[in-house]
Design a protein around this motif. Structure first.
Motif, short mmCIF file in Angstrom:
data_model
loop_
_atom_site.label_atom_id
_atom_site.label_comp_id
_atom_site.label_asym_id
_atom_site.label_seq_id
_atom_site.Cartn_x
_atom_site.Cartn_y
_atom_site.Cartn_z
N ALA A 56 -6.45 -4.11 7.08
CA ALA A 56 -7.54 -3.14 7.09
C ALA A 56 -7.11 -1.85 6.41
O ALA A 56 -7.87 -1.25 5.65
CB ALA A 56 -7.97 -2.86 8.53
N ALA A 57 -5.87 -1.42 6.68
CA ALA A 57 -5.37 -0.20 6.05
C ALA A 57 -5.24 -0.37 4.54
O ALA A 57 -5.57 0.54 3.77
CB ALA A 57 -4.02 0.19 6.66
N ASP A 58 -4.77 -1.54 4.11
CA ASP A 58 -4.66 -1.80 2.68
C ASP A 58 -6.02 -1.75 1.99
O ASP A 58 -6.15 -1.22 0.89
CB ASP A 58 -4.03 -3.18 2.44
CG ASP A 58 -2.54 -3.20 2.77
OD1 ASP A 58 -1.98 -2.12 3.05
OD2 ASP A 58 -1.95 -4.30 2.77
N ALA A 59 -7.03 -2.31 2.66
CA ALA A 59 -8.36 -2.36 2.06
C ALA A 59 -8.96 -0.97 1.89
O ALA A 59 -9.77 -0.74 1.00
CB ALA A 59 -9.28 -3.23 2.91
N THR A 60 -8.57 -0.03 2.75
CA THR A 60 -9.16 1.31 2.71
C THR A 60 -8.25 2.31 2.00
O THR A 60 -8.51 3.51 2.05
CB THR A 60 -9.46 1.80 4.13
OG1 THR A 60 -8.25 1.78 4.91
CG2 THR A 60 -10.50 0.93 4.81
N LEU A 61 -7.20 1.84 1.35
CA LEU A 61 -6.29 2.75 0.65
C LEU A 61 -7.05 3.62 -0.34
O LEU A 61 -7.78 3.11 -1.19
CB LEU A 61 -5.22 1.95 -0.09
CG LEU A 61 -4.32 2.76 -1.02
CD1 LEU A 61 -3.43 3.70 -0.22
CD2 LEU A 61 -3.48 1.84 -1.90
N ARG A 62 -6.86 4.93 -0.25
CA ARG A 62 -7.45 5.86 -1.20
C ARG A 62 -6.48 6.04 -2.36
O ARG A 62 -5.37 6.53 -2.19
CB ARG A 62 -7.72 7.21 -0.52
CG ARG A 62 -8.80 7.17 0.55
CD ARG A 62 -10.18 7.13 -0.07
NE ARG A 62 -10.46 8.35 -0.82
CZ ARG A 62 -10.96 9.46 -0.28
NH1 ARG A 62 -11.23 9.50 1.02
NH2 ARG A 62 -11.20 10.52 -1.02
N TRP A 63 -6.90 5.65 -3.55
CA TRP A 63 -6.03 5.78 -4.70
C TRP A 63 -5.77 7.25 -5.03
O TRP A 63 -6.65 8.10 -4.90
CB TRP A 63 -6.65 5.10 -5.90
CG TRP A 63 -6.54 3.62 -5.89
CD1 TRP A 63 -6.27 2.81 -4.83
CD2 TRP A 63 -6.73 2.75 -7.01
NE1 TRP A 63 -6.27 1.50 -5.22
CE2 TRP A 63 -6.55 1.43 -6.55
CE3 TRP A 63 -7.04 2.97 -8.35
CZ2 TRP A 63 -6.67 0.33 -7.40
CZ3 TRP A 63 -7.15 1.89 -9.20
CH2 TRP A 63 -6.97 0.58 -8.73
N SER A 64 -4.56 7.51 -5.48
CA SER A 64 -4.15 8.84 -5.90
C SER A 64 -2.94 8.65 -6.81
O SER A 64 -2.61 7.53 -7.20
CB SER A 64 -3.78 9.70 -4.69
OG SER A 64 -2.59 9.21 -4.07
N ASN A 65 -2.25 9.72 -7.12
CA ASN A 65 -1.04 9.61 -7.92
C ASN A 65 0.02 8.73 -7.24
O ASN A 65 0.92 8.20 -7.91
CB ASN A 65 -0.47 11.00 -8.20
CG ASN A 65 0.60 10.98 -9.27
OD1 ASN A 65 0.36 10.55 -10.39
ND2 ASN A 65 1.79 11.46 -8.92
N ALA A 66 -0.12 8.55 -5.93
CA ALA A 66 0.86 7.76 -5.18
C ALA A 66 0.82 6.28 -5.51
O ALA A 66 1.75 5.55 -5.18
CB ALA A 66 0.64 7.95 -3.67
N VAL A 67 -0.25 5.80 -6.18
CA VAL A 67 -0.34 4.37 -6.48
C VAL A 67 0.26 4.03 -7.85
O VAL A 67 0.26 2.87 -8.26
CB VAL A 67 -1.80 3.87 -6.43
CG1 VAL A 67 -2.42 4.15 -5.08
CG2 VAL A 67 -2.65 4.46 -7.55
N VAL A 68 0.79 5.04 -8.54
CA VAL A 68 1.33 4.81 -9.88
C VAL A 68 2.73 4.22 -9.81
O VAL A 68 3.55 4.61 -8.97
CB VAL A 68 1.37 6.14 -10.67
CG1 VAL A 68 2.07 5.96 -12.01
CG2 VAL A 68 -0.05 6.67 -10.88
N TRP A 69 3.00 3.27 -10.71
CA TRP A 69 4.33 2.69 -10.83
C TRP A 69 4.61 2.36 -12.28
O TRP A 69 3.72 2.00 -13.05
CB TRP A 69 4.45 1.41 -10.00
CG TRP A 69 5.81 0.77 -10.10
CD1 TRP A 69 6.97 1.19 -9.51
CD2 TRP A 69 6.14 -0.40 -10.85
NE1 TRP A 69 8.01 0.34 -9.83
CE2 TRP A 69 7.53 -0.65 -10.66
CE3 TRP A 69 5.41 -1.26 -11.66
CZ2 TRP A 69 8.19 -1.72 -11.25
CZ3 TRP A 69 6.07 -2.34 -12.26
CH2 TRP A 69 7.44 -2.56 -12.04
N SER A 70 5.86 2.49 -12.69
CA SER A 70 6.31 2.09 -14.01
C SER A 70 7.71 1.53 -13.86
O SER A 70 8.60 2.20 -13.31
CB SER A 70 6.32 3.28 -14.97
OG SER A 70 6.82 2.90 -16.24
N GLY A 71 7.90 0.28 -14.27
CA GLY A 71 9.21 -0.32 -14.07
C GLY A 71 9.39 -1.59 -14.89
O GLY A 71 8.57 -1.93 -15.75
#
Length: 227
Positions: free
Chosen positions: A41-56
């Motif tokens: 449930a928490a995953d489904a409601t995740l509010r996107w922000s700069n915290a969702v960025v990844w580069s690798g």
């Protein structure tokens, strides 16, 4: 996510339209929910922000025909120091065999703009999601010529000259315009071509409208300005 689409042409000039996806509202976890259910449930409601960025590095998922899997992507991100939010966002984006993650984030006048990377595609390795104040994500790259669009006289004329024309993502930002009461419209354009390597025969443009509180309120076909 499901898409709704709209478009407007400009014969001899440019053709315009676009699509949108609306994520379903998830159910809130109940007090008796198991930890795994609470996490879902928490995953489904995740509010996107700069915290969702990844580069690798995803080289570990490029070895062997079965390497490019959702599980491999998630493990590679975790090994590469991705945040829990970045991994969750990648899981939301990766479905039906399509693997993706958020590679960049910025804000345009209060609207989140996420760049989505598709590392295992042969073509079109980037896309864009707009994120409103409520966390709703709008895909500006899912353009299609549906029956409603084809009913437009201008579209019919263009398709009469180019019957194989189809939209080719990714959409490119076309600027923004103010709306009444502090709202804003973000413009995105997608080319129309007869084939992937062919020259553009027109453009699809849509304006994504947000109110003064930056909640998404709809989309409008907007002609491309010509000199």
């Amino acid at each position: 996510m499901r898409r709704s689409r709209c478009l407007l042409p400009a014969l001899g000039l440019l053709l315009l339209a676009a699509c949108q996806k609306d994520p379903a509202e998830p159910a809130a976890p109940t007090p008796t929910a198991t930890p795994s259910a609470q996490k879902m449930a928490a995953d489904a409601t995740l509010r996107w922000s700069n915290a969702v960025v990844w580069s690798g590095d995803l080289n570990s998922c490029r070895q062997g025909e079965a390497a490019a899997t959702r599980e491999c992507l998630i493990k590679a991100m975790q090994a590469g120091g991705a945040s829990a939010d970045a991994v969750t966002a990648a899981g939301q984006l990766s479905s039906a065999g399509e693997l993706a993650f958020v590679s960049a984030w910025h804000e345009h006048d209060g609207i989140g703009v996420a760049t989505v990377a598709y590392p295992f595609r042969a073509n079109t390795n980037e896309g864009t999601r707009l994120v409103d104040a409520a966390g709703k994500r709008i895909d500006v790259d899912a353009v299609q010529l549906d029956d409603t669009v084809r009913a437009d006289p201008g579209v019919q004329a263009l398709l009469a000259a180019h019957p194989q024309a189809t939209p080719f993502a990714p959409a490119q930002a076309g600027g923004s315009t103010p709306l009444d009461n502090g709202g804003i419209r973000l413009l995105y354009r997608t080319p129309l071509r007869d084939c992937h390597a062919c020259a553009d025969v027109g453009q699809i443009q849509i304006g994504y409208d947000f109110d003064g509180t930056r909640h998404f309120i709809g989309q409008q076909v907007v002609p491309v300005a010509t000199p």
